[in-house]
Design an enzyme around this catalytic site. Sequence first.
Site, PDB file in Angstrom:
ATOM      1  N   HIS A 359      48.357  44.907  54.927  1.00 21.01           N
ATOM      2  CA  HIS A 359      47.552  44.377  53.875  1.00 21.01           C
ATOM      3  C   HIS A 359      45.863  44.332  54.506  1.00 21.01           C
ATOM      4  CE1 HIS A 359      50.589  43.134  50.982  1.00 21.01           C
ATOM      5  NE2 HIS A 359      51.074  42.704  52.058  1.00 21.01           N
ATOM      6  N   LYS A 553      37.157  35.630  44.009  1.00 20.45           N
ATOM      7  CA  LYS A 553      38.178  35.915  44.995  1.00 20.45           C
ATOM      8  C   LYS A 553      37.678  35.228  46.253  1.00 20.45           C
ATOM      9  CE  LYS A 553      36.177  40.176  44.629  1.00 20.45           C
ATOM     10  NZ  LYS A 553      37.157  41.026  44.574  1.00 20.45           N
ATOM     11  N   ARG A 554      38.433  35.294  47.313  1.00 18.23           N
ATOM     12  CA  ARG A 554      38.084  34.605  48.689  1.00 18.23           C
ATOM     13  C   ARG A 554      36.567  34.717  49.052  1.00 18.23           C
ATOM     14  NH1 ARG A 554      42.064  31.109  51.460  1.00 18.23           N
ATOM     15  NH2 ARG A 554      40.823  31.377  53.135  1.00 18.23           N
ATOM     16  N   LYS A 559      33.609  41.099  51.320  1.00 18.49           N
ATOM     17  CA  LYS A 559      33.658  40.902  49.816  1.00 18.49           C
ATOM     18  C   LYS A 559      31.999  41.127  49.312  1.00 18.49           C
ATOM     19  CE  LYS A 559      38.299  39.037  49.818  1.00 18.49           C
ATOM     20  NZ  LYS A 559      39.268  40.045  49.195  1.00 18.49           N
ATOM     21  N   THR A 661      43.310  43.015  43.707  1.00 17.49           N
ATOM     22  CA  THR A 661      44.346  43.048  42.683  1.00 17.49           C
ATOM     23  C   THR A 661      43.552  42.125  41.401  1.00 17.49           C
ATOM     24  OG1 THR A 661      45.329  41.010  43.715  1.00 17.49           O
ATOM     25  CG2 THR A 661      46.564  42.938  43.896  1.00 17.49           C
ATOM     26  N   LYS A 665      43.477  42.844  37.229  1.00 15.16           N
ATOM     27  CA  LYS A 665      43.532  41.978  36.189  1.00 15.16           C
ATOM     28  C   LYS A 665      42.517  41.885  35.288  1.00 15.16           C
ATOM     29  CE  LYS A 665      46.087  39.129  39.689  1.00 15.16           C
ATOM     30  NZ  LYS A 665      45.667  38.385  40.712  1.00 15.16           N
TER      31      LYS A 665
END
Length: 812
Positions: A359, A553-554, A559, A661, A665
């Site tokens: 992952h 998100k985290r 990110k 993911t 969504k």
Amino acid sequence: MSKKKSETTLMDNNSFTVELEKHLRRELGTSPKRATAHDWWQALSLTLRDINLDQLQQSGLDENQEERHVCYLSMEFLMGRLLGDALMNLGLYETAATLLQSYGVRLSDVLDQERDMSLGNGGLGRLAACFMDSLANRNIPATGYGINYRYGLFRQVFVDGYQKEKPDVWREFGSPWETCRPSETVEIGLFGHMEMDHDGNNRWVPSKKLFGVPWDITIPSFGGQYVNRLRLWESLVGAYPIDLDKYNQGEYLEACRNLVDGDTISGVLYPEDSTPQGKDLRLIQQYFFTACSLKDIIRQHKQRGLPMGSLAKHYALQLNDTHPAIAIPELMRLLMDEEGMVWNQAWAITQEMCHYTNHTLLPEALEKWSASLLGRILPRHLQIIEMINYVFLNGEAKEQWGDNLEIIQKVSIFEELDNGDRMIRMANLSVIGSRRVNGVAALHSGLVKANLFPEFDALYPGKLVNVTNGVTPRRWLAHCNPGLARLLDRNIGTDWRTDLDQLEKLTPLAESPDFLDAFANVRFKNKERLARLIEKECKVTVNPNALFDVQIKRLHEYKRQQLNLLHIISLYHEMLDNPDADHTPRVFVFGAKAAPGYVLAKQIILAINKIAQVINNDRRLDDRLKVVFLPDYRVSLAEQIIPAADLSEQISTAGFEASGTGNMKLGLNGALTIGTLDGANVEIAEAVGDDNIFIFGKTVDEIAALQQQGYNPYHYYESNPVLKRAIDSLMNGSFCQHKPDLLKPVAEDLMHRDQFMALADFESYREAQQKVSETFRKPRLWWRKAVLNTARLGGFSSDRSIADYAEKVWGE
Ligand code: 26V
């Protein structure tokens, strides 16, 4: 009470009411007239659990002896709330709502009683939850195996803009969804030493014993006919928790001290998701749940009267990252030391049974355990790992690469350290011990082959494959966006819930102004609802007509929440410079938890909160710009944000987000994506078409080239005045006058380090954002794109992912 036609249920209204009231009276000692919302929540949950348990008996677990049972081993299952989803799956939503109404109770208030089951950190844990849902819907007999943590991921609160962590007491008095199965308790060993028995065989004599008690949660398919289960292990001290000699001598505390504190093993979920701390307790957690699960599997296999030699034919293990990789030596140990098999036979079964999903490519997130630590806790496993490595290096590896030391060192399971200790590379162990290895998006799997494991890919052609992630449409469309679900039902029928490709039927409707209006209307209602939540949580009033720009998100540097922030600051400056220009009103919505020890991530949270405060209170902006950071991001919060999002921020540095993911969504619910060519964004762009997504930024190759030539963020800072002004405003205290240095660390990191090259992508991001603003001002155009996003993302259902696993991973 009338039951809607669209609901097909396993239980009629009368029996449902009877069962529900029984639970209220017996378990909760109350009555419908006196019951609180929490009582109703518990009674409803117990009633649905019972329906599922009845159905479980008839599902795959006992019946399908021939089909291969999938065991999904994961340290994390981020399940969220279960009641709303279960009511929908069992077709009892309307029934329950009507019944409660007759007592003057609102179902939504009852659903809000449920504490999220936050037994995971982020993407990896939520993926496991979606996969459990899809395995049931594909009617694949499966068990999810994990840990029944007493405390899940910490709750997040903000104090003066800082993240503070609070313990997550999610099941103080038990959870109605969990059923304890004490009769299936298993015992495992830890620590101790090796002994030679009279046959000259090695024997492990553990010095500590630990019990694993299983707690089961049912996982129903849509319609409820097929039910699988999630089995979470709770640790308990051994039968002799106390050293009786010491105890009798009056040394009570000392009598307990030497023991592994059984309760602590399953006590708390580790909140890090990228930097392994190398903690003993985490390794013990990994071994604990893996060993319990394998014992459970072998016990069931024997109960069916099947021979050990056929274990791999009946069971497939899926290792969710390397966290359960200790399954490989543990299975070898069980087969050899307990079942009496020889090495080759045990190895053939192990390699046939194990499958590993990678992952992340982040080097710091690849697990390594010190050999001396592992050898102290699991001496027999260290021996077996050494043997696996020996056989591998002197067999396959030697055949392939001869004495090429550089390659041999790279593929070895052991990394030699200067201090003499060795580190065990869990990823190498997993690749060598598995039948298939998969990445989680096409781009990512390509990089797994090309950059992470090129040698293994050459040695084992076909072992490394791709399975692109997906999300369950039951929770992430039907349940979280009932308005859109109804609109879909009216226009394309109801089958999309279990066949998401049906969404394609929407494509022609993207040309219908009436449909676009209806779609926009659903969104508007969802935005009004989110606006109310924002008002309540953040005390900020936002305009539902504004563009809702969402990053959830985290919190992680790669990110790049900091890139989003720089753009917000630049918009702020632009609005102040040209107050009369026709700016597109925006609401920026953040949701993110930072690992408690991740200093820079916490500083970024602080910066967002401080900037939000200044911007939200600046009257000159006329409410055209708002920034809100919703605290305690979690599954149930995501369910409220996602249906209200206009724009989905997927802006990671290319090559670093394995899949994502949230991108799926949000897109499925009709948000347009602004994103880099990273992870599954690439496949999302292919699916929706270039006109219906805002792609920007450097590609994987361009990022690599930039890294190669020596990246200098200062150059971008100096040469881009808009960027310079944004960073300067962080530096000079514009956003916190009384503590002007407060946000300096974030600014300095960007200027002088910027590990994930936010500055290199800034200009391109800003241009893409300008296109977003322009497009949003043309509603027809915007809504057409939004509808096409929903229409074309059916392939990102986790039902499709599971079908891919069945075919490419667990199949022949
Ligand atoms: C790694 C570690 C390292 C040791 C400390 C504890 C810990 C806990 C979790 C992890 C795994 C992090 C990897 C992860 O969550 N990856 C995410 O997986 C998602 C599902 O495949 C994917 O969509 C995201 O892109 C990826 O970041």
